[in-house]
Design a protein around this motif. Structure first.
Motif, mmCIF file in Angstrom:
data_model
loop_
_atom_site.group_PDB
_atom_site.id
_atom_site.type_symbol
_atom_site.label_atom_id
_atom_site.label_comp_id
_atom_site.label_asym_id
_atom_site.label_seq_id
_atom_site.Cartn_x
_atom_site.Cartn_y
_atom_site.Cartn_z
ATOM 1 N N GLU A 1 12.982 8.379 -1.726
ATOM 2 C CA GLU A 1 12.815 9.450 -0.745
ATOM 3 C C GLU A 1 11.496 9.303 0.004
ATOM 4 N N GLN A 2 10.426 8.991 -0.738
ATOM 5 C CA GLN A 2 9.124 8.895 -0.097
ATOM 6 C C GLN A 2 9.019 7.667 0.785
ATOM 7 N N LEU A 3 9.725 6.614 0.395
ATOM 8 C CA LEU A 3 9.653 5.380 1.162
ATOM 9 C C LEU A 3 10.738 5.284 2.230
ATOM 10 N N ALA A 4 11.520 6.341 2.334
ATOM 11 C CA ALA A 4 12.641 6.313 3.279
ATOM 12 C C ALA A 4 12.178 6.070 4.685
ATOM 13 N N GLU A 5 11.027 6.537 4.996
ATOM 14 C CA GLU A 5 10.531 6.358 6.347
ATOM 15 C C GLU A 5 9.970 4.967 6.548
ATOM 16 N N ALA B 1 0.824 -1.193 0.000
ATOM 17 C CA ALA B 1 0.000 0.000 0.000
ATOM 18 C C ALA B 1 0.866 1.255 0.000
ATOM 19 N N ALA B 2 1.944 1.225 0.751
ATOM 20 C CA ALA B 2 2.843 2.384 0.801
ATOM 21 C C ALA B 2 3.488 2.628 -0.557
ATOM 22 N N ILE B 3 3.917 1.550 -1.186
ATOM 23 C CA ILE B 3 4.552 1.697 -2.517
ATOM 24 C C ILE B 3 3.563 2.232 -3.520
ATOM 25 N N GLU B 4 2.359 1.684 -3.490
ATOM 26 C CA GLU B 4 1.348 2.156 -4.443
ATOM 27 C C GLU B 4 1.022 3.622 -4.208
ATOM 28 N N ALA B 5 0.926 4.018 -2.961
ATOM 29 C CA ALA B 5 0.649 5.422 -2.676
ATOM 30 C C ALA B 5 1.789 6.314 -3.169
ATOM 31 N N SER B 6 3.008 5.853 -3.006
ATOM 32 C CA SER B 6 4.163 6.640 -3.484
ATOM 33 C C SER B 6 4.174 6.732 -5.005
ATOM 34 N N LEU B 7 3.826 5.620 -5.630
ATOM 35 C CA LEU B 7 3.748 5.652 -7.090
ATOM 36 C C LEU B 7 2.713 6.660 -7.558
ATOM 37 N N GLN B 8 1.606 6.708 -6.860
ATOM 38 C CA GLN B 8 0.557 7.666 -7.208
ATOM 39 C C GLN B 8 1.055 9.103 -7.152
ATOM 40 N N GLN B 9 2.021 9.354 -6.288
ATOM 41 C CA GLN B 9 2.516 10.711 -6.127
ATOM 42 C C GLN B 9 3.509 11.115 -7.203
#
Lengths: 168, 145
Positions: free
Chosen positions: A160-164, A106-114
């Protein structure tokens, strides 16, 4: 390479999932994405012999069909609204994965959306379409260097977005 | 280019997009089958058009070139066309002789008149420009006026 595949079922079996994923870069609904892929694939199969690179041409057909779909259905506003949503509704996930990895997914998909659309489509073609940069350039009508640059920028931004987020 | 063994790339690769639905496969199969059927069912109608055109041309040529049987028995070389009266004269296409006139006169005035009519018709058929012969060009009354 993939050009040696015989029969449309082989083509669809190898590229179908990535084609639907690519179509979903423009439409939020999976059913709409499959409609786009249907039109694109039929168009591709009729005229694949004219293409220099049939694989790249297949993805070109999907993008063109998606844009035509947007124009005809007047869903541009809806797409922008869907892109602004931080989360994807259940059942509309892009990827299949085990339940224990669902949160990461879900996190990856949300980052991709951005990601910007130009970077996201290159990323989809490279990672899940398994196209080379020359093929991506052919499919999108850009240079291979531009495709490679967009890919690097997309990975950097994702990183960068998934760094956290902890990588399992 | 990207770094080899990029963990993020590897992680992204591990995510598999959903496979296409069976419904999509069926719809594509149906569309491709319809396209193939339309291609095989195409008949070269242009061939039928060419054959029909040739047949029509042949029939037209036959109709135009087929001799008219009704004209075989009629004189077609006479200018202006022979009058109906001369039909019987054509059969005796010879000018009356003196003997024929004497015989007709001896027979009856009507016979002589008939012979004169025949010869007049014969002359009219042979030369349409020739004046129309008549026994009298003026009435006897005019002689005394």
């Amino acid at each position: 390479m993939t050009d040696a595949l015989d029969g449309w079922t082989a083509w669809l079996g190898k590229h179908g999932a990535a084609l639907v994923l690519l179509a979903r870069q423009w439409v939020a609904d999976r059913a709409d994405a499959e409609d786009i892929v249907q039109e694109a694939f039929v168009r591709f199969w009729r005229s694949r012999h004219k293409a220099v690179d049939p694989t790249a041409y297949l993805y070109t057909c999907v993008k063109r069909s998606a844009l035509e779909w947007l124009r005809s259905r007047r869903r541009r506003v809806q797409r922008e609204e869907a892109a602004a949503r931080p989360e994807i509704a259940a059942g509309e996930r892009w990827f299949a994965c085990p339940l224990e990895q669902d949160e990461r997914r879900a996190a990856i998909e949300a980052s991709l959306q951005q990601l910007p659309e130009a970077q996201r489509e290159v990323l989809v073609l490279k990672i899940w379409g398994e196209l080379s940069f020359p093929q991506i350039a052919e499919a999108l009508g850009i240079s291979a260097n531009t495709a490679a640059s967009r890919y690097r920028y997309a990975l950097a931004k994702l990183r960068e977005q998934l760094a956290e987020e902890p990588i399992p | 280019m990207t770094e080899e063994h990029d963990p993020l790339e590897a992680e992204l690769h591990s995510l598999r997009p959903h496979d296409v639905s069976l419904e999509l496969q069926r719809r594509i199969a149906k569309r491709l089958t319809d396209v193939s059927s339309a291609s095989l069912g195409y008949k070269p109608r242009w061939r039928l058009a060419i054959v029909g055109g040739c047949l029509a041309a042949c029939l037209t040529a036959v109709a135009l070139l087929w001799p008219d049987r009704h004209k075989i028995d009629e004189p077609s070389s006479r200018a202006g066309g022979p009058p109906l009266v001369a039909t019987t004269v054509v059969e005796n296409n010879r000018p009356a002789t003196l003997q024929m006139y004497r015989r007709a006169l001896a027979e009856s005035p009507e016979a002589l008149e008939t012979l004169l009519d025949k010869q007049a018709a014969l002359s009219a058929a042979s030369d349409s420009s020739s004046p129309c012969w008549r026994a009298f060009t003026w009435s006897p009354a005019d002689l005394f006026n």
